[in-house]
Design a protein around this motif. Structure first.
Motif, PDB file in Angstrom:
ATOM      1  N   LEU A 143      34.199  35.927  42.055  1.00 17.83           N
ATOM      2  CA  LEU A 143      35.526  36.256  41.555  1.00 17.83           C
ATOM      3  C   LEU A 143      36.453  36.201  42.761  1.00 17.83           C
ATOM      4  N   ASN A 144      37.299  35.175  42.785  1.00 15.91           N
ATOM      5  CA  ASN A 144      38.185  34.970  43.922  1.00 15.91           C
ATOM      6  C   ASN A 144      39.526  35.646  43.649  1.00 15.91           C
ATOM      7  N   ILE A 145      39.885  36.587  44.486  1.00 15.83           N
ATOM      8  CA  ILE A 145      41.094  37.367  44.266  1.00 15.83           C
ATOM      9  C   ILE A 145      42.013  37.231  45.467  1.00 15.83           C
ATOM     10  N   ARG A 149      37.736  44.321  33.972  1.00 16.65           N
ATOM     11  CA  ARG A 149      38.898  44.232  34.854  1.00 16.65           C
ATOM     12  C   ARG A 149      38.495  44.726  36.236  1.00 16.65           C
ATOM     13  N   MET A 150      38.932  44.008  37.279  1.00 11.05           N
ATOM     14  CA  MET A 150      38.722  44.454  38.645  1.00 11.05           C
ATOM     15  C   MET A 150      40.024  45.061  39.148  1.00 11.05           C
ATOM     16  N   GLU A 151      39.943  46.298  39.625  1.00 12.61           N
ATOM     17  CA  GLU A 151      41.132  47.048  40.003  1.00 12.61           C
ATOM     18  C   GLU A 151      41.094  47.427  41.481  1.00 12.61           C
ATOM     19  N   PHE A 152      42.225  47.293  42.141  1.00  8.39           N
ATOM     20  CA  PHE A 152      42.412  47.836  43.485  1.00  8.39           C
ATOM     21  C   PHE A 152      43.222  49.117  43.352  1.00  8.39           C
ATOM     22  N   GLU A 153      42.740  50.181  43.964  1.00  8.80           N
ATOM     23  CA  GLU A 153      43.370  51.490  43.856  1.00  8.80           C
ATOM     24  C   GLU A 153      43.450  52.092  45.258  1.00  8.80           C
ATOM     25  N   ARG A 169      45.260  36.371  41.072  1.00 11.58           N
ATOM     26  CA  ARG A 169      46.095  37.007  42.080  1.00 11.58           C
ATOM     27  C   ARG A 169      46.377  38.434  41.629  1.00 11.58           C
ATOM     28  N   ILE A 170      46.074  39.387  42.483  1.00 10.54           N
ATOM     29  CA  ILE A 170      46.364  40.793  42.213  1.00 10.54           C
ATOM     30  C   ILE A 170      47.563  41.193  43.052  1.00 10.54           C
ATOM     31  N   GLN A 171      48.566  41.773  42.416  1.00 17.23           N
ATOM     32  CA  GLN A 171      49.695  42.311  43.150  1.00 17.23           C
ATOM     33  C   GLN A 171      49.554  43.830  43.179  1.00 17.23           C
ATOM     34  N   VAL A 172      49.341  44.366  44.363  1.00 16.46           N
ATOM     35  CA  VAL A 172      49.136  45.799  44.547  1.00 16.46           C
ATOM     36  C   VAL A 172      50.462  46.423  44.969  1.00 16.46           C
ATOM     37  N   ASP A 173      50.996  47.315  44.144  1.00 13.65           N
ATOM     38  CA  ASP A 173      52.315  47.908  44.383  1.00 13.65           C
ATOM     39  C   ASP A 173      52.233  49.423  44.301  1.00 13.65           C
ATOM     40  N   ILE A 213      48.154  32.676  53.238  1.00 13.75           N
ATOM     41  CA  ILE A 213      49.159  33.614  52.730  1.00 13.75           C
ATOM     42  C   ILE A 213      48.566  34.773  51.959  1.00 13.75           C
ATOM     43  N   SER A 214      47.309  34.645  51.534  1.00  8.53           N
ATOM     44  CA  SER A 214      46.754  35.712  50.710  1.00  8.53           C
ATOM     45  C   SER A 214      45.362  36.108  51.178  1.00  8.53           C
ATOM     46  N   VAL A 215      45.062  37.367  51.012  1.00  6.76           N
ATOM     47  CA  VAL A 215      43.710  37.843  51.267  1.00  6.76           C
ATOM     48  C   VAL A 215      42.815  37.364  50.140  1.00  6.76           C
ATOM     49  N   LEU A 216      41.662  36.845  50.479  1.00  7.68           N
ATOM     50  CA  LEU A 216      40.696  36.417  49.469  1.00  7.68           C
ATOM     51  C   LEU A 216      39.523  37.378  49.473  1.00  7.68           C
ATOM     52  N   VAL A 217      39.274  37.951  48.326  1.00  9.03           N
ATOM     53  CA  VAL A 217      38.119  38.828  48.196  1.00  9.03           C
ATOM     54  C   VAL A 217      37.083  38.100  47.359  1.00  9.03           C
TER      55      VAL A 217
END
Length: 585
Positions: free
Chosen positions: A41-43, A108-112, A141-145, A15-19
């Motif tokens: 770091l499992n995201i 902090r690890m950020e997705f942009e 878990r990162i929620q990218v919105d 269900i989730s992408v793992l980085v």
């Protein structure tokens, strides 16, 4: 290169992408032999938006953003604004170069997700974490919105034997264990960040009749006594009174409030400790104000996290006057709490003018003076000296107030003085000490202007020692708002204004941003309405900034299953808060 692959777990299957983010670290072990460890770091990356088929909802991977040109993954130190390391990949790729971890605290690890101009169109981030190489695996878990809009908070639930992402709701396990199931939707609750903003604590609140005059007493149906923890790393709520080992509530309902309450205060007093003061409980026929004081200590062992404060004789510590719709402000300069105003037990016109001081060192409470006017639903702002509390506006028995007063001095002697009046009388408004001008300015935003519920779209600011508040005719929000929430963003100093009600008491589900220019400009802030509206059409919620860069909306009155009711769910607002050009290490 590191692979973006699908994660399989008992609660979350495909269900989730793992980085997987790796860094090679040399560590001495045994008799000095050096070995290489591979911390990871499992995201799990999820998001709210369009899927590949165009369906809008929760996505088990990055949603499709129409203008996306690139995804940047940044390792940052938000406290200093520093960009520690960065990497980028194309949104369509399933393989990506990921920045290597570096030692540090509060990272902090950020997705942009950015467009062709490099402007963020969607973001998401981990909470803050420390990296020293000793802990081999961290999972988030990162929620990218999409930025500048709302999205429900996602969590994984098991339905009909299969796991799926759905909107997060309060934890019902405790109430189902100790009594008949009851609705956990609420208003009049308080949400406070803790653990450096990595988590949020929701305290009390009530399920009420959603129709209430702005200045009337709430019609309480159910008053809540729980402590709900929200963890953005998982998206789950946890009732702290529920023991997962025994699968039941703790003995004697430990880790719940001694008295359920709403429209109370929860005051941080340092080190993840909070004082719960006053508020309304259910009464017959009207809500009844409380005088009790309780301590929440999140460092204490489970089962002892809610404690009764006692005085030197061992008697419970209480306010001298029961009150709700008051303010309670911690002063680190002398370890005291200033409690001011509010509504007493005499009904909606019993507006209190008394100021009480809770001395935490002496475990004592005493009335230290009277304000020039009784006030409720006012605002209190602690100034930069850690001692002076500025009380602004509010309502008295006959209407909204423009007056302000200060409380200063220490436990040995407190003085209450008149300060500059605001240009607009207002109550149930937002007030905050803003960062520009070295944090010396206090800003008042929106609010109700009379007991009939008319609202204002104005904002104004001043500093202590001035004889007036500054305001111009074009210093306005896009919409007048009663009971709005306002959050200043750390990078841009823009102010996000959320929710509230209009003059007809209709819920305002929009948001706007007061974009900061310069205090010397004729118009230092310019209002801009953002796209999108609250997912649940909620008002009267709490809005809390978290360390993952999102603003957490909890509870309030909104829409659920097609009806208007108090809400038991969580929602995010994802602000656009560009970092600027901080240099990399």
């Amino acid at each position: 290169m590191h692979t973006m692959q699908v994660m399989t777990k008992s609660r979350m299957k495909r269900i989730s992408v793992l980085v997987v983010l790796s860094a090679l670290v040399a560590a001495a072990v045994g008799c000095g032999d050096e070995v290489e460890r591979d911390p990871k770091l499992n995201i799990q990356v999820i998001g709210w938006g369009s899927g590949q088929d165009g369906t809008v909802g929760f996505q088990p991977r990055l949603p499709v953003f129409d203008t996306a040109a690139q995804v940047r993954v940044n390792l940052t130190h938000p406290g200093t604004g520093q960009l520690v390391n960065t990497a980028a990949f194309n949104p369509s790729e399933q393989r990506a170069v990921i920045p290597k971890l570096r030692f540090g605290n509060d990272l902090r690890m950020e997705f942009e997700v950015v467009d062709t101009q490099g402007v963020p169109v969607a973001t998401g981030a981990t909470p803050l974490f420390d990296f020293d190489g000793d802990e081999l695996v961290k999972g988030y878990r990162i929620q990218v919105d999409e930025v500048d809009t709302f999205s429900p908070v996602g969590s994984v639930v098991n339905k009909a034997g299969r796991s799926e992402l759905t909107q997060s709701r309060m934890d019902y396990r405790a109430v189902r264990d100790f009594e008949a199931d009851r609705w956990l939707g609420r208003v009049g609750h308080v949400t406070v960040p803790y653990d450096g903003g990595n988590k949020a604590l929701i305290v009390g609140g009530a399920h009420v009749d959603p129709v209430r005059r702005p200045a009337g007493l709430p019609q309480i149906k159910i008053v809540q006594d729980d402590l709900m923890e929200f963890d953005p790393a998982t998206g789950y709520f946890t009732d702290l009174s529920y023991d997962p080992q025994t699968r039941g509530v703790r003995a004697n309902s430990a880790d719940r409030l001694f008295e359920g309450r709403a429209f109370h205060t929860v005051t941080p007093i340092g080190n993840d400790k909070f004082l719960v003061i006053g508020g309304f409980t259910s009464g017959d026929p009207n809500a009844r104000a409380l005088n009790s004081i309780e301590l929440i200590d999140l460092n204490a062992a489970p089962g002892t996290r809610v404690q009764q404060l006692v005085d030197a004789s061992g008697s419970p510590l209480t306010l001298e006057a029961p009150r709700a719709f008051h303010t309670a402000t911690y002063r680190p300069s002398d370890n005291t709490v200033i409690v001011a105003g509010g509504i007493g037990r005499g009904g909606e016109n019993d507006v209190l003018d008394s100021v009480e001081l809770i001395d935490l060192d002496e475990s004592s409470v005493q009335t230290v003076g009277q304000m020039g006017e009784g006030r409720a639903e006012h605002e209190a702002v602690l100034m930069g000296d850690g001692e002076t509390v500025w009380l602004l506006g509010g309502r008295g028995p006959s209407g909204a107030l423009s007056s302000t007063e200060t409380v200063s001095g220490d436990a040995g002697g407190v003085s209450i003085s008149t300060a500059a009046s605001m240009n607009t009388a207002r109550y149930a408004f937002a007030a905050l000490r803003i960062t520009p001008n070295n944090g010396s300015l206090v800003m008042a935003i929106g609010g109700y202007t009379d007991l009939d519920g008319n609202v204002t779209d104005t904002f104004e600011f001043s500093s202590l020692g001035r004889d007036e508040f500054l305001a111009e005719g074009n210093w306005r929000l896009e919409e007048g708002r009663g009971n709005p929430q306002a959050i200043e963003l750390s990078n841009s100093n823009n102010i996000v204004v959320l929710g509230g009600r209009d003059g007809s008491q209709a819920r305002l589900t929009s948001s706007e941003v007061l974009e900061f220019g310069d205090l010397g400009d004729p118009k230092p802030y310019t209002a801009r309405t953002t796209e999108g509206t609250s997912h649940n059409e909620r008002a009267d919620f709490t809005a809390t900034p978290l360390s993952n860069g999102k603003i957490l909306l909890i509870g309030g009155v909104g829409r659920f299953d097609g009806t208007t009711t108090t809400l038991d769910s969580a929602e995010y607002f994802t602000p656009l808060d560009p970092r600027g050009t901080a240099p990399a290490n």
